[in-house]
Enzyme design. Structure first.
Site, PDB file in Angstrom:
ATOM      1  N   SER A 137       0.855  -1.191   0.000  1.00 20.10           N
ATOM      2  CA  SER A 137       0.000   0.000   0.000  1.00 20.10           C
ATOM      3  C   SER A 137       0.884   1.231   0.000  1.00 20.10           C
ATOM      4  O   SER A 137       2.029   1.196   0.465  1.00 20.10           O
ATOM      5  CB  SER A 137      -0.883   0.007   1.255  1.00 20.10           C
ATOM      6  N   TYR A 150      -2.288  -0.215  10.581  1.00 25.01           N
ATOM      7  CA  TYR A 150      -2.350  -0.657   9.188  1.00 25.01           C
ATOM      8  C   TYR A 150      -1.068  -0.308   8.435  1.00 25.01           C
ATOM      9  O   TYR A 150      -0.498  -1.150   7.731  1.00 25.01           O
ATOM     10  CB  TYR A 150      -3.553  -0.017   8.504  1.00 25.01           C
TER      11      TYR A 150
END
Length: 257
Positions: A137, A150
């Site tokens: 990501s 995250y």
């Protein structure tokens, strides 16, 4: 690599970019092998696109990972490509987030990739070919408020991918990281149940079809890394060069949660 005819395992394939990647693979003549916790969703997807293998898999369960991948090898004889896509996120302030939330995200997003990679890599090295694509990501390159847990998992994924790529040099096995920004998928049903973040960045969100195309391009073109969207990739490069100088700008742009 020409993806046609290749056996491609996709974890987290029941929805979002995993499901869209499976559709795109089937359209190109590959043999998608779908894995996720929801067998019902996988079977519906397989019925839609045809020619798929379907396996229920919880990437947190080491014994299950080893058993399921052994079944795939027994059924298909090989795994040419592994797309490590299973993962989730929860956006919450560090002080408010329970410890168990950090542990679960790391176990799924990072250790899930470790488990699946260990299950396929020996056979790939032995055959002298194969490709592993890890879905990381942009959050793994630039952190933001409410995403400490995250972002940490995706930092770990990038560290693993880059290190393993060096270890495997000369073996014929390729490693890629695909780093998307926010994607218009069910991911945000858990990550952002209020809908505030999605509302704030809806203009910037990627379509899952675009990310699926990038995943396949990483395999076909043997790309080490792909950042999406392109402008965000430029931003991360600038941030790595001038992190403190760009901190205030990054805070204004990224703190939309």
């Amino acid at each position: 690599m020409n993806i046609a005819g290749k056996v491609v395992v996709v974890t987290g394939a029941s929805s979002g970019i995993g499901a869209q990647t499976a559709r795109a693979l089937a359209q190109r003549g590959a043999v998608p092998v779908l894995m996720a916790r929801s067998r019902d969703k996988l079977e519906r997807l397989a019925a839609e696109i045809g020619g798929c293998g379907v396996y229920r898999l919880d990437v947190q369960d080491t014994a299950e990972v080893n058993r399921v991948f052994a079944e795939v090898f027994a059924e298909y004889g090989r795994i040419d490509v592994l797309v490590n896509n299973a993962g989730f996120g929860v956006f919450e302030r560090f002080l408010d987030a329970p410890l168990e939330q950090f542990e679960e995200m790391m176990d799924v997003n990072y250790m899930g990739i470790v488990r699946c990679t260990k299950a396929v890599l020996p056979a790939m090295v032995k055959s002298g070919s194969g490709h592993i694509v890890n879905i990381a990501s942009m959050a793994g390159k630039i952190g933001s408020a409410k995403s400490s847990g995250y972002s940490a998992t995706k930092h770990a994924v990038l560290g693993l991918t880059n290190s393993l790529r060096q270890e495997l040099a000369g073996t014929g096995v390729r490693l890629s990281a695909v780093n998307p920004g926010p994607i218009d998928t069910p991911f945000f049903e858990r990550a952002d149940p209020t809908g505030n973040y999605v509302k704030n960045i809806s203009w910037f969100m990627l379509k899952p079809e675009r990310v699926a195309e990038a995943i396949i391009r990483a395999v076909e073109k043997e790309k080490a890394e792909i950042d999406l969207p392109f402008i965000a990739g430029i931003g991360t490069k600038l941030y790595s060069l001038f992190p403190r100088l760009l901190d205030k700008t990054a805070q204004r742009m990224l703190n939309k949660k």
